[in-house]
Design an enzyme around this catalytic site. Structure first.
Site, PDB file in Angstrom:
ATOM      1  N   ARG A 119       0.876  -1.194   0.000  1.00 54.93           N
ATOM      2  CA  ARG A 119       0.000   0.000   0.000  1.00 54.93           C
ATOM      3  C   ARG A 119       0.898   1.224   0.000  1.00 54.93           C
ATOM      4  O   ARG A 119       1.708   1.418   0.904  1.00 54.93           O
ATOM      5  CB  ARG A 119      -0.909   0.002   1.229  1.00 54.93           C
ATOM      6  CG  ARG A 119      -1.670   1.306   1.394  1.00 54.93           C
ATOM      7  CD  ARG A 119      -2.760   1.239   2.445  1.00 54.93           C
ATOM      8  NE  ARG A 119      -3.912   0.510   1.942  1.00 54.93           N
ATOM      9  CZ  ARG A 119      -5.137   0.596   2.453  1.00 54.93           C
ATOM     10  NH1 ARG A 119      -5.375   1.397   3.476  1.00 54.93           N
ATOM     11  NH2 ARG A 119      -6.135  -0.108   1.954  1.00 54.93           N
ATOM     12  N   HIS A 125      -7.572   0.479  -6.319  1.00 54.23           N
ATOM     13  CA  HIS A 125      -7.753  -0.356  -5.116  1.00 54.23           C
ATOM     14  C   HIS A 125      -8.395  -1.681  -5.569  1.00 54.23           C
ATOM     15  O   HIS A 125      -9.538  -1.970  -5.222  1.00 54.23           O
ATOM     16  CB  HIS A 125      -8.619   0.385  -4.102  1.00 54.23           C
ATOM     17  CG  HIS A 125      -8.523  -0.160  -2.714  1.00 54.23           C
ATOM     18  ND1 HIS A 125      -7.681  -1.204  -2.363  1.00 54.23           N
ATOM     19  CD2 HIS A 125      -9.172   0.200  -1.553  1.00 54.23           C
ATOM     20  CE1 HIS A 125      -7.821  -1.465  -1.085  1.00 54.23           C
ATOM     21  NE2 HIS A 125      -8.711  -0.635  -0.572  1.00 54.23           N
ATOM     22  N   GLN A 152     -10.081  -4.293  -3.083  1.00 58.88           N
ATOM     23  CA  GLN A 152     -11.378  -3.864  -2.545  1.00 58.88           C
ATOM     24  C   GLN A 152     -12.497  -4.133  -3.556  1.00 58.88           C
ATOM     25  O   GLN A 152     -13.543  -4.685  -3.199  1.00 58.88           O
ATOM     26  CB  GLN A 152     -11.336  -2.373  -2.203  1.00 58.88           C
ATOM     27  CG  GLN A 152     -12.643  -1.846  -1.668  1.00 58.88           C
ATOM     28  CD  GLN A 152     -13.006  -2.455  -0.324  1.00 58.88           C
ATOM     29  OE1 GLN A 152     -12.244  -2.376   0.614  1.00 58.88           O
ATOM     30  NE2 GLN A 152     -14.185  -3.074  -0.229  1.00 58.88           N
ATOM     31  N   ASP A 159     -17.540   6.869  -1.556  1.00 58.49           N
ATOM     32  CA  ASP A 159     -16.293   6.834  -0.782  1.00 58.49           C
ATOM     33  C   ASP A 159     -16.191   8.170  -0.038  1.00 58.49           C
ATOM     34  O   ASP A 159     -16.931   9.116  -0.349  1.00 58.49           O
ATOM     35  CB  ASP A 159     -15.113   6.636  -1.755  1.00 58.49           C
ATOM     36  CG  ASP A 159     -13.809   6.249  -1.067  1.00 58.49           C
ATOM     37  OD1 ASP A 159     -13.787   6.132   0.173  1.00 58.49           O
ATOM     38  OD2 ASP A 159     -12.806   6.064  -1.785  1.00 58.49           O
ATOM     39  N   CYS A 188     -16.486   1.018   0.689  1.00 58.47           N
ATOM     40  CA  CYS A 188     -15.247   0.295   1.003  1.00 58.47           C
ATOM     41  C   CYS A 188     -14.848   0.449   2.460  1.00 58.47           C
ATOM     42  O   CYS A 188     -14.149  -0.401   2.997  1.00 58.47           O
ATOM     43  CB  CYS A 188     -14.114   0.766   0.089  1.00 58.47           C
ATOM     44  SG  CYS A 188     -13.679   2.509   0.285  1.00 58.47           S
ATOM     45  N   ARG A 200     -13.326  -9.176   1.944  1.00 60.98           N
ATOM     46  CA  ARG A 200     -11.912  -8.916   1.647  1.00 60.98           C
ATOM     47  C   ARG A 200     -11.076 -10.156   1.991  1.00 60.98           C
ATOM     48  O   ARG A 200     -10.203 -10.567   1.230  1.00 60.98           O
ATOM     49  CB  ARG A 200     -11.393  -7.712   2.464  1.00 60.98           C
ATOM     50  CG  ARG A 200     -11.976  -6.368   2.105  1.00 60.98           C
ATOM     51  CD  ARG A 200     -11.524  -5.898   0.748  1.00 60.98           C
ATOM     52  NE  ARG A 200     -10.069  -5.789   0.634  1.00 60.98           N
ATOM     53  CZ  ARG A 200      -9.331  -4.734   0.978  1.00 60.98           C
ATOM     54  NH1 ARG A 200      -9.921  -3.659   1.454  1.00 60.98           N
ATOM     55  NH2 ARG A 200      -8.023  -4.733   0.812  1.00 60.98           N
TER      56      ARG A 200
HETATM   57  N1  NVA Z   1     -10.362   6.429  -1.336  1.00 59.36           N
HETATM   58  C1  NVA Z   1      -9.969   6.006  -0.006  1.00 59.36           C
HETATM   59  C2  NVA Z   1     -10.109   4.519   0.100  1.00 59.36           C
HETATM   60  C3  NVA Z   1      -9.781   3.971   1.469  1.00 59.36           C
HETATM   61  C4  NVA Z   1      -9.924   2.495   1.540  1.00 59.36           C
HETATM   62  C5  NVA Z   1      -8.556   6.445   0.274  1.00 59.36           C
HETATM   63  O1  NVA Z   1      -7.711   6.337  -0.625  1.00 59.36           O
HETATM   64  O2  NVA Z   1      -8.284   6.905   1.379  1.00 59.36           O
HETATM   65  N1   CP Z   2     -11.244  -0.492   2.568  1.00 54.53           N
HETATM   66  C1   CP Z   2      -9.980  -0.461   2.963  1.00 54.53           C
HETATM   67  O1   CP Z   2      -9.024  -0.684   2.204  1.00 54.53           O
HETATM   68  O2   CP Z   2      -9.829  -0.195   4.299  1.00 54.53           O
HETATM   69  P1   CP Z   2      -8.480   0.075   5.060  1.00 54.53           P
HETATM   70  O3   CP Z   2      -7.955   1.410   4.630  1.00 54.53           O
HETATM   71  O4   CP Z   2      -8.859   0.049   6.516  1.00 54.53           O
HETATM   72  O5   CP Z   2      -7.490  -1.008   4.730  1.00 54.53           O
END
Ligand code: NVA
Ligand code: CP
Length: 307
Positions: free
Chosen positions: A104, A131, A134, A224, A264, A292
């Site tokens: 990540r 992502h 997800q 989101d 998500c 997940r």
């Molecule tokens: N769009 C959000 C998704 C988190 C799972 C982010 O990037 O923070």
């Molecule tokens: N949905 C998701 O990826 O959550 P986290 O940021 O908690 O991993």
């Protein structure tokens, strides 16, 4: 050559069909305590994170453990990479130790570079652009709720920021052929190349100015947060820019009778979605989060060759 999972487009419809079938079996096995083959057989998987996470981190660690592997978690800031070690070296060194890297990180170009040199699968656990893990869980959750109806006949509606999740939904609709209605405020559209390519591939992908129009006839409505990780400084401005793009009970009522709500997570109740929608019978957010774990077990099995 290892098989990587950087974007949703990295797998074919046939591979997704295989993964969803396998996920169903793995989920059933977990509920009935008939555990699957110990696919990882003691091998290690590196979890390399430079951003916060609850679901991704814990679900991957559980998935690796349940496949009888060992997760190794490292904050990217603790690695020599962030002190300037070339990614080409890092990738080849790590390939001598572990069987896959789950990463990540904001910059997707770093994942692409890592994957270019790695001799093991690299799995995208979220970048600023995508992502895929997800949306893999999200599509599986859709299938669970369709009761055998064809996914290609359904419409998913995206309301909100055209960020990593929206980009990935576009790619999922392009690969799997379902309808996708996208309503984003001006200035917050998805990545223009991803959008153009997806709309070329699937004429059932449509852009809307009005969230209400976008929601009509949808089987699933999703959104989101208004300020994703890395965009927190814009939060106040975004709250104003997104005020007409909140998923409300009124919006949900415009979908099909049995329409579901997906998110998500993490969510900010009252901002991108009303709390009443999050807590409604239509909301499948916790199944989605659970899934997940199941889809990622299927993905790890598929990408990591058996010894
Ligand atoms: N769009 C959000 C998704 C988190 C799972 C982010 O990037 O923070
Ligand atoms: N949905 C998701 O990826 O959550 P986290 O940021 O908690 O991993």
């Amino acid at each position: 050559m290892p098989k990587h999972y950087i974007t949703f487009r990295d797998l074919s419809p046939e591979e997704y069909s295989f993964l969803f079938t396998r996920t169903r079996k793995l989920k059933h096995e977990r509920y009935t305590h008939h555990y699957s083959r110990p696919h990882l057989g003691g091998r290690e998987v590196l979890m390399l994170f430079s951003k916060s996470s609850t679901r991704t981190r814990v679900s991957f660690e559980c998935a690796i453990n349940e496949l009888k592997g060992h997760p190794i978690s490292m904050n990217m800031g603790d690695s020599q990479w962030t002190r300037g070690e070339p990614l080409s070296h890092t990738a080849r060194v790590l390939s001598r130790y572990v069987s896959a890297i789950v990463i990540r990180h904001d910059k997707e170009k770093d994942l692409v570079e890592l994957a270019k040199w790695a001799q093991i699968p690299v799995i995208n656990a979220l970048t600023d652009e995508h992502h895929p893990c997800q949306v893999l869980a999200d599509v599986f959750t859709l299938l669970e709720n369709l009761n055998g109806k064809a996914l290609e006949d359904q419409v998913v509606t995206w309301i909100g920021d055209g960020v990593n999740m929206a980009n990935t939904w576009l790619e999922a609709a392009a690969v799997l052929g379902f309808g996708l209605h996208v309503a984003c405020p001006e200035g917050y559209l998805p990545d223009k190349d991803i959008l153009k390519q997806a709309m070329n591939d699937n004429p059932k992908i449509r852009l809307f100015n009005s969230p209400k129009e976008a929601a009509k006839g949808a089987f699933a409505i999703t959104t989101d947060v208004v300020a994703s990780m890395g965009f927190e400084a814009e939060r106040e401005k975004r709250l104003n820019d997104f005020k007409d793009y909140k998923v409300t009970r009124e919006i949900m009522a415009l979908g099909k009778n049995d329409a579901i709500f997906l998110h998500c997570l993490p969510a900010h109740p009252g901002e991108e979605v009303e709390d009443e929608v999050l807590e409604s019978a239509a909301s499948v957010i916790f199944d989605e989060a659970e899934n997940r774990l199941h889809v990622q077990k299927a993905l790890l099995e598929y990408l990591i060759p058996v010894l």
